[in-house]
Design an enzyme around this catalytic site. Structure first.
Site, PDB file in Angstrom:
ATOM      1  N   LYS A 279       0.835  -1.189   0.000  1.00  0.00           N
ATOM      2  CA  LYS A 279       0.000   0.000   0.000  1.00  0.00           C
ATOM      3  C   LYS A 279       0.879   1.251   0.000  1.00  0.00           C
ATOM      4  O   LYS A 279       1.987   1.235   0.533  1.00  0.00           O
ATOM      5  CB  LYS A 279      -0.880   0.039   1.259  1.00  0.00           C
ATOM      6  CG  LYS A 279      -1.881  -1.078   1.408  1.00  0.00           C
ATOM      7  CD  LYS A 279      -2.599  -0.954   2.750  1.00  0.00           C
ATOM      8  CE  LYS A 279      -3.588  -2.088   2.982  1.00  0.00           C
ATOM      9  NZ  LYS A 279      -4.775  -1.969   2.145  1.00  0.00           N
ATOM     10  N   ASP A 349      -2.620  -7.990  -1.165  1.00  0.00           N
ATOM     11  CA  ASP A 349      -3.382  -7.050  -0.341  1.00  0.00           C
ATOM     12  C   ASP A 349      -4.838  -7.479  -0.199  1.00  0.00           C
ATOM     13  O   ASP A 349      -5.611  -6.820   0.477  1.00  0.00           O
ATOM     14  CB  ASP A 349      -3.277  -5.638  -0.933  1.00  0.00           C
ATOM     15  CG  ASP A 349      -3.697  -4.562   0.052  1.00  0.00           C
ATOM     16  OD1 ASP A 349      -3.653  -4.819   1.275  1.00  0.00           O
ATOM     17  OD2 ASP A 349      -4.079  -3.453  -0.387  1.00  0.00           O
ATOM     18  N   ARG A 353      -9.469 -12.195   3.265  1.00  0.00           N
ATOM     19  CA  ARG A 353     -10.289 -13.346   2.864  1.00  0.00           C
ATOM     20  C   ARG A 353      -9.472 -14.640   2.907  1.00  0.00           C
ATOM     21  O   ARG A 353     -10.024 -15.715   3.122  1.00  0.00           O
ATOM     22  CB  ARG A 353     -10.869 -13.094   1.467  1.00  0.00           C
ATOM     23  CG  ARG A 353      -9.862 -13.037   0.355  1.00  0.00           C
ATOM     24  CD  ARG A 353     -10.361 -12.309  -0.883  1.00  0.00           C
ATOM     25  NE  ARG A 353     -10.477 -10.877  -0.656  1.00  0.00           N
ATOM     26  CZ  ARG A 353     -10.908  -9.999  -1.567  1.00  0.00           C
ATOM     27  NH1 ARG A 353     -11.253 -10.421  -2.775  1.00  0.00           N
ATOM     28  NH2 ARG A 353     -10.986  -8.717  -1.295  1.00  0.00           N
TER      29      ARG A 353
END
Length: 499
Positions: A279, A349, A353
């Protein structure tokens, strides 16, 4: 090292009469229509009867002059010469049709936050019939949650926690219930607000264990060796690049006899750098909040244990730190999950999940009647619904409707998104069973849910994406910026309603 502020623990008492020294006196006002069609503020007869006549006259003068209108959210503070109310606060709830539990929580929290500019020995709420008895506990919840903020490491705290609250006109049961729920919300918020170097997977697991011991919950912690033995390769992959190894926390509340448990599952990425799909700094600065789903699970489990809810509930927190090193999991990797399904990694990223894939499989193994998972999962959900609304996706409409009803009662805004079969194609992989991202930006919240659906088998399941409301950048009159503890109230209500 500087120690954080202790979790707030003001004394909270129910009383049938005003104490001799009420400190700050808070009364509630509502708004009603007058004969000429205008709206005017009113205080209930019970409140007026409990006060000295000169205090009532002061309130009436403020109403007559327009200083108190009764509009929802209005708070008026006035210093008086009356011994029973040296500082009088009139907090307005609006019209009866505006009144809901969320509004009651907010008005109490707004009052306490407004008074937090200096140390207060006592705040007394005088309650008449402005709010129904079944919402009295919401007033206590609001007062309690207002005491916690994100200023944990300020050398000179910017706000002060009152030493004591007295609630006149509220039952002791309502005060006790409100305090338990409010303090559990604060517990969840504190986990999120701590700096990520402190609140790593090991520390989170330790604090969950301490909470469980204090509240009589069963607690099991899987370390990296147990995760490996259990085949939790997805959790291990996400956490592989970190010096803080991953953990799985399993909390159990056995209140329902032989019934199958409800499972609540939380994403606990204690810091998310994005991994190799790193990020930018501005996208990473608040990524300590990426474990808010797991924190919510801990808060809910604490509340139902303290309330003694007669249900079997199991809470599972999948914990990992998504970092960058030579051992990072990589784009193009294929991971065999605990369930045996394989995942192609196309974006490191999209790690939450992946962590949940194994965590949900462990939940299924316990034979639950329903699974609800909570996760700060996708920016796409924020694009769709904004910062204040949680997204719901499900394989069972009855389960979803139950949680929606509970959230509506608690005034926590949620919105259901579709789970049409056509979305299944978006997560199919050419080299594995599924891939961990869909087709670019489109329908990202739903494709993430479709990914998770692969790991719940036939169990009734609801996914709650709390990416928007779990952590906020700016304060409101009723709460500080930072962690919000969203969905603790709603899930406690849902679980208790089915007890």
């Amino acid at each position: 090292m500087v120690e954080p502020l202790l979790l707030p623990s003001p004394k909270m008492t129910a009383s049938e009469a005003l104490p001799k020294e009420p400190g700050v006196l808070v009364v509630l006002a509502t708004q009603k229509g007058s004969e000429d069609g205008a709206t005017v503020a009113v205080c209930s007869a019970k409140v007026r009867e409990a006060l000295d006549s000169d205090v009532v006259q002061t309130i009436d003068r403020l109403i007559g002059s327009g200083e108190i209108s009764g509009a929802a959210g209005e708070i008026v503070c006035v210093a008086t010469s009356h011994n029973h109310a040296p500082l009088l606060v009139v907090a307005s709830l609006g019209t009866p049709d505006q009144l809901n539990r969320g509004g009651v929580v907010d008005v109490a929290a707004s009052v306490v936050r407004k008074l937090s500019d200096k140390a207060r020995s006592q705040i007394t709420f005088l309650v008449g019939d402005e709010i129904p008895a079944n919402e009295h506990d919401a007033l206590v919840v609001g007062a309690m949650t207002a005491c916690e903020g994100q200023h944990l490491y300020q050398s000179q705290p910017s706000t002060y926690v009152p030493a004591a609250f007295t609630f006149v006109g509220i039952s002791s049961d309502a005060v006790e219930s409100g305090q338990k729920i409010g303090s559990s919300i604060n517990h969840a918020r504190r986990l999120v607000n701590e700096p990520p170097t402190i609140m790593n997977p090991t520390e989170f697991a330790n604090r969950a264990s301490e909470m469980a011991k204090a509240e009589g919950l069963e607690c099991e912690i899987w370390d990296e060796k147990r995760l490996d033995a259990e085949g939790c390769r997805a959790i291990l992959a996400v956490g592989r690049a970190s010096t803080s190894p991953p953990r799985l926390v399993i909390l159990k509340h056995n209140g329902g006899g032989s019934e199958p448990p409800i499972a609540i599952v939380g994403k606990g990425v204690t810091f998310d750098s994005g991994g190799l799909s790193i990020k930018p700094s501005e996208g990473m600065v608040d990524m300590k909040c990426d474990m808010a789903g797991a924190a919510t699970v801990v808060g809910v489990m604490r509340a139902i244990a303290q309330l003694g809810i007669k249900r079997n509930v199991i809470g599972l927190c999948g914990l990992a730190e998504n970092m960058v090193s030579g051992d990072s999991y990589k784009l193009g990797d294929v991971i065999e999950t605990r369930s045996g399904k394989t995942i192609e990694i196309l974006n490191t990223d999209a790690e939450g999940r992946v962590v949940l894939a194994d965590t949900l499989d462990v939940a299924v193994e316990h034979g639950p009647s329903a699974i609800v998972d909570l996760a700060t999962l996708t920016g796409a959900c924020m694009v769709a619904l904004g910062n204040d609304v949680a997204g719901l996706m499900t394989n069972n409409q009855d389960l979803c409707d139950q949680v929606v009803s509970a959230a509506k009662t608690e005034s926590e805004p949620v919105w259901q998104l579709p789970m049409f079969p056509l979305y299944n194609e978006k997560v199919k992989s050419k080299v594995a069973d599924i891939k961990n991202v869909g087709e670019g930006r489109w329908g990202g919240a739903i494709t993430a849910a479709k990914f998770l659906e692969h790991f719940v088998k036939e169990t009734p399941w609801l996914h709650i994406d709390i990416a928007g409301p779990a952590f906020v950048d700016s304060a409101k009159p009723s709460r500080d910026a930072g962690a919000t503890g969203v969905m603790v109230r709603s899930l406690v209500r849902w679980i208790s309603q089915n007890a």
